[in-house]
Design an enzyme around this catalytic site. Structure first.
Site, PDB file in Angstrom:
ATOM      1  N   ASP A  93     -16.281 -28.519 -13.085  1.00  0.00           N
ATOM      2  CA  ASP A  93     -15.497 -28.655 -11.865  1.00  0.00           C
ATOM      3  C   ASP A  93     -14.114 -29.220 -12.174  1.00  0.00           C
ATOM      4  O   ASP A  93     -13.991 -30.359 -12.635  1.00  0.00           O
ATOM      5  CB  ASP A  93     -16.246 -29.584 -10.895  1.00  0.00           C
TER       6      ASP A  93
ATOM      7  N   ASP B 269      -8.617 -24.289  -7.927  1.00  0.00           N
ATOM      8  CA  ASP B 269      -9.863 -25.046  -7.926  1.00  0.00           C
ATOM      9  C   ASP B 269     -11.005 -24.150  -8.379  1.00  0.00           C
ATOM     10  O   ASP B 269     -11.221 -23.076  -7.820  1.00  0.00           O
ATOM     11  CB  ASP B 269     -10.125 -25.578  -6.516  1.00  0.00           C
TER      12      ASP B 269
END
Length: 493
Positions: free
Chosen positions: A169, A371
């Site tokens: 992430d 992201d």
């Protein structure tokens, strides 16, 4: 005199012949140029049409769950690379975990929860009010980002090493895994839960250490003490959480890429949507993130390619090894300063080769970021309206159907074998132009419901987010030391 006249006549005939030949040559050249112009114009027009659109086999949008796993050649051939798999895909080590794959509606619901957390964090609307979690005695704040966690890598932790599957992430900093003993609760994971007492390289971190003090910026919560050992607590926007000891351990990426003393969270109380995986690999910008901790070796450079299908793997590569020469970079913007995120400056979008008439302030006012954990890209309302309008105009031959969740531009492609869609390209500060892959434009629920894979933000001031559907098959390079992010096509091969 006769000889002179004869000589003059010969010269005149030669001149006439040369003039005729020149004229003939000019005519031939003009004809060739004209013909070539016509041909090249035709070729250019065909090429233009090919560049401005993708023709997709619809069957490729619905890969069979029984398809064999195809490994990324990049991940297999680069020493500092890990294979990236879909969390619930054919290639994943954890597909036989008890939990079934979430459906599309759940994925999009979780995606919106993540987006809300990102926007809240960036707009500084989070209060400093620390509230008590029902499931843990440790304080936690709202706002850490977590969504459906699509993509997973496997690395070794401890001595001897235990291979564990972690969600990676770019919007998180602290790497953590579940650890024995589970003091209160641990969610179900496929691989055995890590037991630090069985590792000779495990050490707890002191609560008086600089690393413990760094938890506040990495997790949003200050570290606390338990018998002089540092305790971390991180809670996500959907109420998932992990609580445990901040520790140091040996991390093994590959046989030749081993790191001693990596700070990570050893979670003894964990709950939420992480089912199946062992934890999370934080690739954000804080000093406790994995790229920051391995900066001496990799100089804060990492890259990845997200596979477009669950039956393929991509790669997560640390360092500059194997980075394509065709990568185009854009500077990391200042909008995300002080956060985990990597900011971008979007300056334009084109559909079908035609740049959309979007005022620059539409993007510059809210800013943007990239992201790995957001699924569907979010755009400012005016930018999304322009994109949707242009896309619909190019797709007028296809049957419209009802919206699904956040996706409002959908088509019924029942009975068709192929679909031709316009190309979509993003323009970034610094001259980088990124044409999305054919799989980066559509989100397919079923043949009767195939949607444009973008959504509009509800507020003009909310940041745009370049999500992971749009990143699929691209090589995405994060160069933290140089403050830039780069893109290149065909990144998984």
């Amino acid at each position: 005199m006769i000889l002179s006249d004869t000589s003059t006549n010969v010269r005149e005939k030669k001149r006439a012949k040369m003039s005729f030949n020149r004229n003939l040559l000019n005519i031939i050249i003009i004809l060739c140029v004209c013909l070539n112009w016509d041909c090249s114009e035709g070729a250019q027009e065909k090429q233009r049409r090919a560049i401005d659109s993708h023709t997709i086999q619809l069957s490729s949008l619905f890969p069979s769950s029984s398809s064999p796993c195809v490994l990324s050649t990049r991940a297999s051939s680069t020493k500092s690379s890990l294979h990236v798999t879909h969390r619930h895909g054919t290639c994943s080590r954890i597909t036989s975990a008890k939990a079934k794959s979430p459906d599309h509606a759940e994925i999009l619901r979780l995606d919106q929860a993540r987006v809300n957390s990102i926007h809240s964090k960036l707009s500084k609307k989070l209060t400093d009010r620390v509230r008590q979690s029902k499931s843990t005695d440790l304080p936690a704040k709202d706002g850490s980002t977590y969504g459906s966690g699509n993509f997973v890598v496997t690395l070794g932790i401890g001595t001897p090493k235990h291979d564990l599957s972690l969600i990676f992430d770019t919007g998180s900093d602290l790497t953590w895994i579940q650890c024995e003993p589970c003091v209160r609760t641990c969610y179900s994971q496929k691989e055995p839960i890590f037991n630090p007492s069985s590792s000779s390289s495990y050490h707890n971190v002191s609560c008086s250490s600089a690393e413990c003090s760094s938890l506040s910026s990495a997790t949003g919560n200050s570290g606390t003490c338990s018998a002089s050992n540092c305790v971390y607590g991180i809670q996500y926007g959907d109420q998932s959480f992990s609580v445990g000891f901040l520790a140091k351990e040996k991390f093994t990426l590959t046989a030749s890429n081993v790191f001693d003393g990596v700070n990570f969270g050893c979670g003894e109380n964990n709950q939420g949507l992480f089912t199946g995986v062992a934890g999370l690999l934080g690739l954000g910008r804080d000093k406790l993130s994995f790229p920051s901790q391995t900066a001496a070796t990799y100089n804060k450079i990492f890259s990845y390619c997200l596979p477009s299908s669950a039956s393929y793997t991509g790669h997560l590569t640390f360092g500059s090894a194997g980075v394509s020469r065709s990568v185009k970079f854009t500077p990391i913007s200042t909008i995300t300063d002080g956060t985990s995120f990597y900011g971008l400056d979007i300056v334009g979008i084109s559909v079908g080769g035609q740049k959309l008439a979007i005022p620059p302030t539409v993007f510059s006012t809210p800013g943007a970021l990239i992201d790995s954990g957001t699924v569907i890209s979010r755009l400012p309302p005016k930018a999304y309206a322009a994109l949707r309008g242009a896309f619909k105009a190019k797709m007028s031959q296809y049957k419209n159907t009802s919206a699904v969740s956040i996706l409002d531009t959908c088509y019924d492609l029942t009975g068709l074998k192929t679909v031709t869609i316009p190309t979509v390209s993003f323009y970034f500060n610094g001259g980088a132009v990124v044409q999305l892959g054919s799989k980066g434009v559509l989100y397919a629920f079923k043949m009767s419901q195939v949607c444009l894979a973008f959504a509009g933000n509800s507020d003009d001031n909310n940041a745009a987010i370049f999500g992971n559907v749009q990143q699929q098959t691209l090589e995405v390079v994060y160069d933290g030391a140089a403050g830039r992010v780069g893109f290149a096509p065909n990144g998984c091969s």
